[in-house]
Design an enzyme around this catalytic site. Structure first.
Site, PDB file in Angstrom:
ATOM      1  N   ASP A 160      -0.489 -11.204   7.579  1.00 25.36           N
ATOM      2  CA  ASP A 160      -1.857 -11.162   7.084  1.00 25.36           C
ATOM      3  C   ASP A 160      -2.755 -11.776   8.163  1.00 25.36           C
ATOM      4  OD1 ASP A 160      -4.323 -11.990   5.856  1.00 25.36           O
ATOM      5  OD2 ASP A 160      -3.367 -11.839   3.890  1.00 25.36           O
ATOM      6  N   ALA A 161      -3.779 -11.041   8.590  1.00 24.59           N
ATOM      7  CA  ALA A 161      -4.600 -11.463   9.725  1.00 24.59           C
ATOM      8  C   ALA A 161      -5.285 -12.811   9.491  1.00 24.59           C
ATOM      9  CB  ALA A 161      -5.644 -10.392  10.031  1.00 24.59           C
ATOM     10  N   ASP A 209      -0.729  -6.458  12.023  1.00 22.11           N
ATOM     11  CA  ASP A 209      -0.893  -5.571  10.873  1.00 22.11           C
ATOM     12  C   ASP A 209       0.016  -6.046   9.753  1.00 22.11           C
ATOM     13  OD1 ASP A 209      -2.027  -2.542  10.240  1.00 22.11           O
ATOM     14  OD2 ASP A 209      -0.164  -2.986   9.179  1.00 22.11           O
ATOM     15  N   ASP A 246      -9.787  -3.255  12.686  1.00 14.87           N
ATOM     16  CA  ASP A 246      -9.645  -1.902  12.132  1.00 14.87           C
ATOM     17  C   ASP A 246      -8.994  -1.958  10.755  1.00 14.87           C
ATOM     18  OD1 ASP A 246      -9.862   0.838  12.107  1.00 14.87           O
ATOM     19  OD2 ASP A 246      -8.093   1.207  13.336  1.00 14.87           O
ATOM     20  N   GLN A 267       0.837  -1.188   0.000  1.00 13.53           N
ATOM     21  CA  GLN A 267       0.000   0.000   0.000  1.00 13.53           C
ATOM     22  C   GLN A 267       0.879   1.247   0.000  1.00 13.53           C
ATOM     23  OE1 GLN A 267      -2.434  -0.410   3.477  1.00 13.53           O
ATOM     24  NE2 GLN A 267      -0.754  -0.234   4.893  1.00 13.53           N
ATOM     25  N   ASP A 272      -1.545   2.206  12.944  1.00 13.90           N
ATOM     26  CA  ASP A 272      -1.206   3.546  13.423  1.00 13.90           C
ATOM     27  C   ASP A 272      -1.126   3.618  14.952  1.00 13.90           C
ATOM     28  OD1 ASP A 272      -3.942   3.540  14.177  1.00 13.90           O
ATOM     29  OD2 ASP A 272      -4.523   4.524  12.304  1.00 13.90           O
TER      30      ASP A 272
END
Length: 265
Positions: A109-110, A75, A127, A1, A55
């Site tokens: 990766d979740a 994350d 989130d 990203q 974040d």
């Protein structure tokens, strides 16, 4: 990203792949709403999990519960977590959450991480970015939510950021319906965040839900008077018929594309 940070006077903004993730002027409304309606209602929570949230702003809110023994954050992007753990302007925003000894950060990766780990959690904050494509959409499917349910303690609750019930109404209620089909009892709610407009969340668990009688001190938005109002939907955001988002048929991504395209025009 692609990570873009901007600053104008006292307003710091994060964009991921051109999508606004937060403005420092009002992110506290979003993150207080994501965390406290659920976590404050769990009796004696010991272990918490954050999926996404690189974040550290959800972490900041979770760490307001001193009885918690551990918080795991998963994350995908190591650059995100590194940036928000080290940049002075960003660590001021998240209260240095990543340096707290209770916090463990995993860059993975979740979905496969949940499949390969057996931990149980009393509260989970999900989130992820909005389901703008099938890669993200898989994180909003019945398969993902069934997997997540296996990691929730008996009294545990999960809170999922769920796009806007005003601008993407069918998308929002699709997420609610998908969680129901995965076996959760769901408690939809929403909050007004000036940078985003009306924003939706889904609180879910195996047991019933009672809004908490007590919240941590020092919150900037939520209190005992307004928390219950989050669960009331005005007429233009109330439930509409929506399909179930499955791995082999991601109706949510199609709803989402259509609804946000309508807004753009």
């Amino acid at each position: 990203q692609r990570i873009v940070l901007t600053r104008w006077k006292d307003d710091v903004r994060l964009f991921l792949s051109s999508h606004l993730q937060f403005s420092s002027r009002d992110e506290y409304r979003y993150h207080e709403a994501l965390v406290h309606p659920g976590l404050a209602a769990v009796p004696a929570p010991r272990r918490a999990l954050v999926l996404g949230g690189g974040d550290g702003l959800a972490l900041r809110e979770i760490l307001k519960y001193p009885a918690l023994e551990s918080v795991t954050l998963v994350d995908l992007d190591p650059e995100m977590t590194r940036l928000f753990a080290t940049h002075p302007m960003l660590t001021r925003l998240n209260g240095g959450a990543f340096s707290n000894p209770k916090v463990r950060v995993i860059n993975a990766d979740a979905f496969p991480w949940l499949e390969s780990n057996a931990g149980s959690y009393d509260f989970v904050a999900v989130d992820f970015p909005d389901p703008t494509n099938f890669s993200l959409g898989k994180l909003y499917t019945t398969a993902f939510y069934r997997l997540l349910a296996k990691h929730l303690s008996r009294q545990g609750l999960v809170a999922v950021q769920s796009t806007s019930p005003l601008f993407a109404r069918q998308s929002y209620w699709c997420i609610v319906e998908t969680m129901r089909q995965a076996g959760f009892k769901t408690y939809p709610y929403h909050v007004y965040v000036p940078s985003f407009g009306e924003w939706g969340f889904v609180l879910a668990g195996a047991a019933g839900y009672q809004p908490p009688a007590k919240l941590p001190p020092g919150l900037r938005f939520l209190n005992g008077d307004n928390l219950g109002q989050l669960f009331a939907f005005p007429v233009d955001m109330q439930e509409v018929p929506a399909g179930v988002n499955r791995l082999n048929d991601q109706v949510l991504v199609r709803y989402y594309d259509h609804e946000w395209a309508e807004i753009a025009h």
